[in-house]
Write a protein that holds these residues in place. Structure first.
Motif, PDB file in Angstrom:
ATOM      1  N   ASP A 150       0.998 -42.856  -7.964  1.00  0.00           N
ATOM      2  CA  ASP A 150       2.352 -43.278  -7.603  1.00  0.00           C
ATOM      3  C   ASP A 150       3.262 -42.060  -7.547  1.00  0.00           C
ATOM      4  O   ASP A 150       4.369 -42.053  -8.095  1.00  0.00           O
ATOM      5  CB  ASP A 150       2.884 -44.311  -8.603  1.00  0.00           C
ATOM      6  N   TRP A 195      -4.782 -43.310 -13.883  1.00  0.00           N
ATOM      7  CA  TRP A 195      -5.368 -44.551 -13.367  1.00  0.00           C
ATOM      8  C   TRP A 195      -6.893 -44.406 -13.242  1.00  0.00           C
ATOM      9  O   TRP A 195      -7.558 -43.938 -14.153  1.00  0.00           O
ATOM     10  CB  TRP A 195      -4.712 -44.933 -12.055  1.00  0.00           C
ATOM     11  N   ASN A 230       2.784 -47.495 -22.034  1.00  0.00           N
ATOM     12  CA  ASN A 230       3.632 -47.750 -20.867  1.00  0.00           C
ATOM     13  C   ASN A 230       3.817 -49.261 -20.795  1.00  0.00           C
ATOM     14  O   ASN A 230       2.833 -49.988 -20.628  1.00  0.00           O
ATOM     15  CB  ASN A 230       2.949 -47.254 -19.587  1.00  0.00           C
ATOM     16  N   ARG A 243       5.115 -46.906  -1.794  1.00  0.00           N
ATOM     17  CA  ARG A 243       6.233 -47.863  -1.908  1.00  0.00           C
ATOM     18  C   ARG A 243       7.045 -47.857  -0.610  1.00  0.00           C
ATOM     19  O   ARG A 243       7.857 -46.962  -0.386  1.00  0.00           O
ATOM     20  CB  ARG A 243       7.097 -47.493  -3.108  1.00  0.00           C
ATOM     21  N   TYR A 303       6.384 -52.401 -19.178  1.00  0.00           N
ATOM     22  CA  TYR A 303       7.484 -52.677 -18.222  1.00  0.00           C
ATOM     23  C   TYR A 303       7.972 -54.116 -18.366  1.00  0.00           C
ATOM     24  O   TYR A 303       8.103 -54.842 -17.372  1.00  0.00           O
ATOM     25  CB  TYR A 303       7.005 -52.386 -16.801  1.00  0.00           C
ATOM     26  N   TYR A 362       7.668 -55.449 -14.363  1.00  0.00           N
ATOM     27  CA  TYR A 362       6.366 -55.978 -13.909  1.00  0.00           C
ATOM     28  C   TYR A 362       5.989 -57.206 -14.727  1.00  0.00           C
ATOM     29  O   TYR A 362       5.303 -58.108 -14.249  1.00  0.00           O
ATOM     30  CB  TYR A 362       5.282 -54.905 -14.046  1.00  0.00           C
ATOM     31  N   ASN A 410      -3.179 -40.930 -18.409  1.00  0.00           N
ATOM     32  CA  ASN A 410      -2.202 -41.996 -18.225  1.00  0.00           C
ATOM     33  C   ASN A 410      -2.809 -43.258 -17.640  1.00  0.00           C
ATOM     34  O   ASN A 410      -3.410 -43.232 -16.548  1.00  0.00           O
ATOM     35  CB  ASN A 410      -1.108 -41.493 -17.283  1.00  0.00           C
ATOM     36  N   GLU A 441       6.571 -44.941 -21.179  1.00  0.00           N
ATOM     37  CA  GLU A 441       7.237 -45.412 -19.967  1.00  0.00           C
ATOM     38  C   GLU A 441       7.790 -46.817 -20.171  1.00  0.00           C
ATOM     39  O   GLU A 441       7.147 -47.646 -20.811  1.00  0.00           O
ATOM     40  CB  GLU A 441       6.275 -45.468 -18.776  1.00  0.00           C
ATOM     41  N   LYS A 476      13.056 -46.036  -9.818  1.00  0.00           N
ATOM     42  CA  LYS A 476      13.295 -46.327 -11.251  1.00  0.00           C
ATOM     43  C   LYS A 476      14.133 -45.232 -11.916  1.00  0.00           C
ATOM     44  O   LYS A 476      14.334 -45.223 -13.125  1.00  0.00           O
ATOM     45  CB  LYS A 476      11.959 -46.489 -11.995  1.00  0.00           C
TER      46      LYS A 476
HETATM   47  C1  GCU Z   1       3.108 -46.488 -14.120  1.00  0.00           C
HETATM   48  C2  GCU Z   1       2.744 -45.048 -13.870  1.00  0.00           C
HETATM   49  C3  GCU Z   1       3.813 -44.294 -13.145  1.00  0.00           C
HETATM   50  C4  GCU Z   1       4.447 -45.192 -12.106  1.00  0.00           C
HETATM   51  C5  GCU Z   1       5.147 -46.304 -12.851  1.00  0.00           C
HETATM   52  C6  GCU Z   1       5.809 -47.286 -11.904  1.00  0.00           C
HETATM   53  O1  GCU Z   1       3.249 -46.747 -15.386  1.00  0.00           O
HETATM   54  O2  GCU Z   1       2.350 -44.345 -14.991  1.00  0.00           O
HETATM   55  O3  GCU Z   1       3.232 -43.169 -12.559  1.00  0.00           O
HETATM   56  O4  GCU Z   1       5.320 -44.491 -11.301  1.00  0.00           O
HETATM   57  O5  GCU Z   1       4.214 -47.045 -13.575  1.00  0.00           O
HETATM   58  O6  GCU Z   1       5.171 -48.262 -11.591  1.00  0.00           O
HETATM   59  O7  GCU Z   1       6.933 -47.036 -11.503  1.00  0.00           O
END
Ligand code: GCU
Length: 602
Positions: free
Chosen positions: A189, A379, A471, A556, A473, A477, A416, A501, A567
């Motif tokens: 990403d 990943w 990480n 994206r 979200y 997410y 990561n 994150e 973000k």
């Molecule tokens: C993940 C990832 C990032 C990515 C982020 C996202 O956790 O480690 O590299 O940019 O999520 O989805 O914004």
């Protein structure tokens, strides 16, 4: 150089040879060929280089590197590209940022420049490339010198025996294709920039050569020693000096290696007092220097300590990305990045997901910021492939060797968000052990995944780490925010957790929504909820929300993202702050004030 018939023969053979690149993939330019750089004079090779994209690797097939420089009128044979003339590009740069036609180009590209040289009998000469994404093959005067794998770390090629009096031709073939054996693999990403995007230089050294110098405080708080490790060629001893501490010690070298433990009581480096000392090492005719801070970072149970004081990492994540320059960084850009982090109330920054420019690390030493640095084991990775492990390990060792004298770097991250498979466990456990073996003074981490089914932090790699990065979200997410407190309550980790994150996208342009997903208010709400939840948990010892600035990424393409991950707490112009910036800043500044008061009473 090749005769007429050989070129013709080459051209024919090139049409059928699908194994053309094997002789050019030795990966012989790696952590073992590094030299210590501190204080060395360099001859910059930055500037305009002849340039050509080469999607089909015709240059390797037809051996463009072996062509004779000649006036086009004198050429007897048709040719497909002449590296000695034509289009030029600036080095350092990312080809995607130079011309629209190269924006999505993935493949090989050739860089050629002349190097005028006068040999010196008692000297050695090294090419240094700050970084080239991803594979970089080096040719000098038609000869293949070697290649380097890995897009984010420096490499060196000794040219002493190949450089000739007068004009030399240096060629770099850089390939940024995403393949299954590379690190990262094919899916990320962040934008897959390509090219020679950090500085290139020629380094002159004496015959005696200091290859490595590692200086640190003994990790044991009860031992007030400065430990020194040296690697040097052609000397029996080295003189180690820190004038400000009255240190001047001769360290014997055996087999080119030497160590010493020197009693000392330096002022300790911290973000509030980034004290650095001038360190000098001489060995035979060689002399290097460095500016080094001394500090101790420890974990005890679930807690972190810096110089014996409890530490909570008030952080933010950053990419090496710029709307105009791509991955090329400038001093101004770095100073703005850290000024924004300081205004956010940070004492810590996560440099994601690959080693950033060495100046980003040195500047953090000077202005006082703690760093998490990482190799791009990101990943999916071919964890079963020994060549991939060798590549990942080499990137790790190059990062460690480049940055282990930097007080700001407190965490080495070995990856990561990787799936918790047996192959991955073995692969990343090896990396964690390798990092610890090469540097026992820092903490080892990785950004691990949460088990959303069991609502638990559950990753077998955690047992081999000092810090568990997670990480998460929630609110983005994962909508059901109520799960986060449950996960954290269900998880009784025996070591510090850093929320490496968290965050949400917000498109604040006039194309962005005023409410709901992708809106500024929605992002702000996610931050309020995250802070309210995380600050209540004693094993959460820090956070580095995703991310300081919006950044470019191919994956994206939605109406609110348009080729960017949004973000950021600041837009891609690196100026326009979003509402969430102030929310996080007030949380961090309040925490910093509270800590300062607590320390006054200690
Ligand atoms: C993940 C990832 C990032 C990515 C982020 C996202 O956790 O480690 O590299 O940019 O999520 O989805 O914004």
């Amino acid at each position: 150089m090749l005769e007429r018939s050989a070129i013709a023969e080459n051209a024919l053979q090139a049409l059928h040879d699908e194994d053309y690149d094997r002789p050019f993939n030795l990966q012989n330019l790696n952590h073992e060929t590094m030299i210590f750089m501190g204080g060395r004079d360099v001859i910059s090779l930055d500037g305009e280089w002849n340039f050509c994209v080469d999607l089909l690797d015709t240059g390797l097939r037809q051996k463009w590197f072996a062509m004779d420089p000649a006036d086009p009128c004198d050429r007897q044979e048709p040719w497909d590209y002449d590296p000695y003339m034509g289009e030029t590009v600036p080095v350092p740069s990312c080809w995607q940022m130079l011309q629209e036609k190269w924006y999505f180009f993935e493949g090989s590209a050739w860089y050629t420049r002349a190097v005028d040289f006068t040999p010196k009998a008692d000297k050695r000469f090294f090419l240094r490339v700050g970084a080239a994404q991803y594979d970089c093959k080096v040719f000098l005067n038609g000869q293949f010198i070697g290649n380097h794998y890995g897009g984010s770390t420096p490499f060196f090629a000794e040219l002493t025996d190949q450089l000739q009096q007068g004009r030399n031709w240096l060629m770099l073939c850089v390939n940024n294709v995403r393949t299954t054996d590379r690190v990262p693999m094919r899916n990320t990403d962040w934008f897959n920039y390509g090219g020679v995007y950090r500085e290139v230089s020629l380094i002159e050294t004496p015959k005696t050569l200091i290859r490595d110098l590692f200086v640190r405080l003994n990790p044991d708080p009860l031992v007030n020693d400065i430990d020194v490790s040296i690697a040097a060629e052609g000397a029996d001893y080295a003189r180690f000096e820190i004038a400000e501490l009255g240190i001047a010690v001769d360290i014997p070298l055996e087999g080119g290696k030497g160590t010493a433990s020197i009693p000392a009581a330096p002022l300790l480096w911290s973000p509030d007092r980034p004290k650095l000392y001038d360190v000098v090492l001489t060995a035979g005719g060689d002399r290097v220097c460095d500016r080094i801070g001394f500090r101790r970072i420890e974990r005890r149970g679930r807690e972190l300590f810096l110089n014996g004081r409890p530490l909570w990492l008030r952080g933010i994540s950053v990419h090496e990305d710029d709307a105009v320059l791509g991955k090329v960084v400038t001093e101004d850009d770095l100073r703005r990045r850290y000024a924004d982090a300081k205004q956010l109330g940070c004492n810590y920054v996560r440099l994601a997901h690959y080693p950033h420019h060495e100046r980003a690390v040195a500047l953090a030493d000077e202005i006082g910021l703690l760093l998490w640095t990482e190799i791009p084991v990101y990943w999916a990775i071919d964890f079963d492939n020994p060549a991939t492990l060798r590549d990942a390990e080499n990137q790790l060792l190059e990062m460690v060797k480049r940055d282990r004298n930097r007080a700001s770097v407190v965490i080495w991250s070995v990856g990561n968000e990787n799936p918790d498979t047996d192959q991955r466990l073995a692969f990343m456990r090896h990396l964690a052990d390798t990092a610890r073996a090469n540097d026992p003074t820092r903490l080892i981490a990785a950004a691990c995944l949460v088990n959303h089914h069991k609502l638990k932090i559950e990753d077998r790699l955690a047992a081999h780490l000092d810090i568990i990065g997670i990480n998460e979200y929630y609110g983005w997410y994962d909508e059901d925010f109520s799960e986060l407190p449950k996960i954290l309550a269900n998880s009784q980790p025996d070591r510090p957790v850093v929320v490496s994150e968290t965050g949400a996208d917000a498109d604040i342009s006039d194309k962005g929504p005023k409410a709901g997903l992708f809106s500024e208010t929605y992002q702000a709400e996610v931050y309020r909820s995250q802070i309210a939840t995380l600050k209540e948990l004693d094993f959460v010892r820090g956070m580095s929300p995703w991310i300081l600035y919006d950044f470019r990424t191919e994956r994206r393409q939605g109406i609110y993202q348009r080729g960017f991950n949004r973000k950021g707490l600041i837009a891609a112009d690196k100026a326009t702050r979003k509402e969430a910036f102030a929310i996080l800043a007030s949380f961090y500044h309040a925490m910093a004030e509270r800590e300062a008061k607590e320390w006054e009473t200690l």
